[in-house]
Design a protein around this motif. Structure first.
Motif, PDB file in Angstrom:
ATOM      1  N   UNK A  39       0.824  -1.219   0.000  1.00  0.00           N
ATOM      2  CA  UNK A  39       0.000   0.000   0.000  1.00  0.00           C
ATOM      3  C   UNK A  39       0.855   1.265   0.000  1.00  0.00           C
ATOM      4  N   UNK A  40       2.166   1.109  -0.116  1.00  0.00           N
ATOM      5  CA  UNK A  40       3.093   2.218   0.095  1.00  0.00           C
ATOM      6  C   UNK A  40       3.209   3.174  -1.083  1.00  0.00           C
ATOM      7  N   UNK A  41       2.789   2.781  -2.290  1.00  0.00           N
ATOM      8  CA  UNK A  41       3.076   3.566  -3.501  1.00  0.00           C
ATOM      9  C   UNK A  41       1.985   4.610  -3.762  1.00  0.00           C
ATOM     10  N   UNK A  42       1.902   5.590  -2.890  1.00  0.00           N
ATOM     11  CA  UNK A  42       0.839   6.593  -2.963  1.00  0.00           C
ATOM     12  C   UNK A  42       0.980   7.538  -4.151  1.00  0.00           C
ATOM     13  N   UNK A  43       2.211   7.860  -4.509  1.00  0.00           N
ATOM     14  CA  UNK A  43       2.473   8.774  -5.637  1.00  0.00           C
ATOM     15  C   UNK A  43       2.783   8.022  -6.934  1.00  0.00           C
ATOM     16  N   UNK A  48       7.449   5.230 -12.895  1.00  0.00           N
ATOM     17  CA  UNK A  48       8.810   5.613 -13.300  1.00  0.00           C
ATOM     18  C   UNK A  48       9.641   4.417 -13.741  1.00  0.00           C
ATOM     19  N   UNK A  49       9.123   3.206 -13.556  1.00  0.00           N
ATOM     20  CA  UNK A  49       9.870   2.006 -13.888  1.00  0.00           C
ATOM     21  C   UNK A  49       9.573   1.545 -15.307  1.00  0.00           C
ATOM     22  N   UNK A 327       3.893   7.704   5.398  1.00  0.00           N
ATOM     23  CA  UNK A 327       3.680   7.623   3.955  1.00  0.00           C
ATOM     24  C   UNK A 327       4.421   8.732   3.221  1.00  0.00           C
ATOM     25  N   UNK A 328       4.374   9.946   3.773  1.00  0.00           N
ATOM     26  CA  UNK A 328       5.086  11.062   3.152  1.00  0.00           C
ATOM     27  C   UNK A 328       6.580  10.852   3.113  1.00  0.00           C
ATOM     28  N   UNK A 329       7.127  10.351   4.227  1.00  0.00           N
ATOM     29  CA  UNK A 329       8.561  10.054   4.258  1.00  0.00           C
ATOM     30  C   UNK A 329       8.932   9.045   3.176  1.00  0.00           C
ATOM     31  N   UNK A 330       8.110   8.019   3.017  1.00  0.00           N
ATOM     32  CA  UNK A 330       8.416   6.969   2.035  1.00  0.00           C
ATOM     33  C   UNK A 330       8.375   7.514   0.613  1.00  0.00           C
ATOM     34  N   UNK A 334      11.577   7.360  -1.821  1.00  0.00           N
ATOM     35  CA  UNK A 334      11.531   6.709  -3.134  1.00  0.00           C
ATOM     36  C   UNK A 334      12.093   7.602  -4.229  1.00  0.00           C
ATOM     37  N   UNK A 335      11.728   8.860  -4.190  1.00  0.00           N
ATOM     38  CA  UNK A 335      12.190   9.769  -5.246  1.00  0.00           C
ATOM     39  C   UNK A 335      13.680  10.073  -5.113  1.00  0.00           C
ATOM     40  N   UNK A 336      14.176  10.177  -3.873  1.00  0.00           N
ATOM     41  CA  UNK A 336      15.619  10.327  -3.674  1.00  0.00           C
ATOM     42  C   UNK A 336      16.338   9.078  -4.188  1.00  0.00           C
ATOM     43  N   UNK A 337      15.827   7.908  -3.837  1.00  0.00           N
ATOM     44  CA  UNK A 337      16.451   6.659  -4.280  1.00  0.00           C
ATOM     45  C   UNK A 337      16.457   6.521  -5.787  1.00  0.00           C
TER      46      UNK A 337
END
Length: 431
Positions: A39-43, A48-49, A327-330, A334-337
Motif C-alpha cells: 500500500x506504500x506507492x501513494x504517488x 517511473x519504472x 507515507x510522506x517520508x516513504x 523513493x524519489x531520492x532513491x
C-alpha cells in the motif's frame, strides 16, 4: 499470586513453552507471516519504472512474500540463516546485480535497487546477504582480471558459491582507509596477516575479498581468499539485536597464502574500490526504503484490523497523522532513491551524492520505524508483527556503509572543499 517455582498443582504447572500461537493469542490482527498487501506507492512511483523493472519487482515481491515471510520470525529468533530459501532466491537472478556477462543478470541499477527494496520490505537480513554477496562479485567484475571473472563469477551468479567482502577491522571502522591487515610478498604470491570484523555471510563463505595494505608500498591491495585456506579462521559474532538472520563474523588471517593469480590487480588504492562503494551505498539506501515500505504496509493493515474503544485504530486522528507522516517520508525516500540510480546510470554520481542519499534515507527510515512502533502498541515489540524486527534491523542499516555522521562529512567535504574527518583543530589547541 503463584510462586516462581511453579508449584501448586493443577493447570498452573503447565505454564511455559511452547507459547500460544500468535494467531490464537491475538486473533484481532494478522501477523507478518501472512504478509500485508503493498500500500506504500501513494504517488505511483511504479510509473517511473520500465516494463522489465516492473516485472522484476512483481516477481521478487512474490517470492519474498511466499518464501521468506512465513519463516523470518523463527530464524530471526534463532539467529540463523534459512539456507533452504537460497535456491528460490537464486531463481530471481539478482546475484551480481548490474554486472553484464559471466552469467550475471546485467540489471539496470534501478531494477537492482527496487529488487533489494522488495526483499528488504519482507526481511532486511536476506537482502543484506545478497548485497554482501554481490559486493564480492562487483569487486571481481570491476577490479579483477579476465581469468578471475571467468573463474569466479559464473558460480557466484548462480549462488552455487557464496561471496563476502572484508574491509572493516576491529581498530578501523569509519577510518577504514587506515586499515592494517598486511600483505607481504612471498614467492608465488602474498601472505595475509591481520584481523577483520563485521564481515557478512560468515556462515557460508566460499569466496572472500580481502582488502589489505601492501607491506612494501603501503598501498591498498585486494585479494581473493578461498574457503579452507590454511591460516584463515572465521567465527560468528554473537548477541546481535539487528539483522539477526544474516551472520556477521570475525576473521583472523595468519600467514594466509594467496597465489599471484588471486591478487586483484585492479586495486592499488582506496579510490580503486570507489565504484563498488558507490553502488553499495545506493543499494543500502534502498534497503532502508524497503524496510520502511514493509513497516508502513504492516501498520496500514494492523490499524484497520485492531479495534479499541469500539472502533478500528485507523479511525483515530492521531493514528492517521502518524500513518500519513510515514507515507510522506516513504514517497520522498523513493524519489531520492530513484534519482540516485539515474545519476549513477548517467555517469553523474559522486561520493557526496551517494553518501547524502544513504545518510538521509536511513535517518528517515528510522523515523518511519519509530512511528510504526508507536502505532502497534504492545505488539510493536513483537517480531510476529514485523515492526519490532524492522526497528532493530534498521539500526544495523543506519550504521553500515558509513554512519550518518561520516556520510554527512563526505558530502560536506564535497560541497565545501574542506575535509573535516580528523580533529585537526585539536592538534593545535593548547587544551
Amino acid at each position: 499470586m503463584g510462586s516462581l517455582g511453579g508449584s501448586g498443582g493443577g493447570a498452573g504447572d503447565k505454564v511455559g513453552l511452547p507459547a500460544l500461537d500468535v494467531k490464537l493469542a491475538f486473533p484481532q490482527a494478522t501477523p507478518a507471516s501472512l504478509f500485508p498487501p503493498a500500500e506504500w506507492d501513494y504517488y505511483q512511483f511504479e510509473d517511473l519504472l520500465t516494463e522489465e523493472e516492473k516485472a522484476l519487482q512483481k516477481k521478487v515481491r512474490g517470492v519474498a512474500e511466499k518464501e521468506i515471510a512465513s519463516i523470518m520470525t523463527e530464524y530471526w529468533e534463532k539467529a540463523e540463516f534459512p539456507f533452504q530459501v537460497i535456491p528460490k532466491l537464486a531463481t530471481l537472478g539478482l546475484a551480481g546485480g548490474t554486472i553484464k556477462g559471466y552469467g550475471c543478470p546485467g540489471l539496470s541499477l534501478t531494477g537492482n535497487a527496487i529488487s533489494i527494496a522488495e526483499v528488504s520490505r519482507v526481511d532486511a537480513s536476506c537482502s543484506s546477504v545478497f548485497q554482501v554477496h554481490s559486493m564480492a562479485m562487483s569487486t571481481i567484475a570491476h577490479c579483477g582480471s579476465e581469468a578471475q571473472k571467468q573463474k569466479y563469477l559464473p558460480s557466484l551468479a548462480q549462488v552455487k558459491t557464496v561471496g563476502s567482502w572484508a574491509l572493516t577491522e576491529p581498530d578501523y571502522g569509519s577510518d577504514a582507509s587506515s586499515l592494517r591487515t598486511a600483505a607481504t610478498k612471498v614467492p608465488g604470491g602474498c601472505h595475509l596477516d591481520g584481523q577483520k570484523r563485521w564481515i557478512g555471510n560468515c556462515d557460508s563463505i566460499d569466496v572472500l575479498i580481502i582488502l589489505a595494505r601492501n607491506s612494501d608500498t603501503s598501498r591498498l591491495n585486494g585479494f581473493i581468499v578461498k574457503k579452507g585456506a590454511p591460516g584463515l579462521k572465521i567465527t560468528k559474532i554473537e548477541n546481535k539485536v539487528g539483522l539477526r538472520i544474516a551472520q556477521n563474523g570475525d576473521i583472523v588471517l595468519n600467514k594466509v597464502f594467496v597465489p599471484e593469480e588471486d591478487r586483484l590487480t585492479g586495486i592499488n588504492s582506496f579510490e580503486d574500490i570507489t565504484k563498488v562503494l558507490l553502488i553499495s551505498r545506493i543499494l543500502v539506501a534502498w534497503q532502508a526504503i524497503g524496510i520502511s515500505m514493509g513497516v508502513f504496509d504492516m501498520c496500514h493493515r494492523y490499524l484497520k484490523e485492531r479495534k479499541q474503544f469500539g472502533a478500528p485504530l485507523a479511525a483515530f486522528q492521531l493514528n492517521q497523522e502518524k500513518l500519513v507522516r510515514m507515507l510522506g517520508d516513504i514517497q520522498a525516500m523513493l524519489l531520492i532513491g530513484w534519482r540516485l540510480c539515474k545519476l549513477f546510470e548517467s555517469g553523474k554520481m559522486t561520493p557526496g551524492r551517494a553518501s547524502l542519499g544513504k545518510a538521509w534515507t536511513t535517518k528517515k527510515a528510522r523515523e518511519v520505524a519509530s512511528l510504526g512502533r508507536e502505532l502497534l502498541g504492545g505488539n510493536g515489540i513483537l517480531t510476529d508483527f514485523l515492526v519490532a524486527k524492522a526497528f532493530c534491523d534498521l539500526e544495523s542499516v543506519f550504521s553500515y556503509e558509513g554512519t550518518y555522521d561520516i556520510n554527512s562529512l563526505v558530502t560536506g567535504r564535497e560541497i565545501t572543499g574542506i575535509a573535516s574527518f580528523k580533529a585537526g583543530a585539536l592538534a593545535n589547541s593548547r587544551l
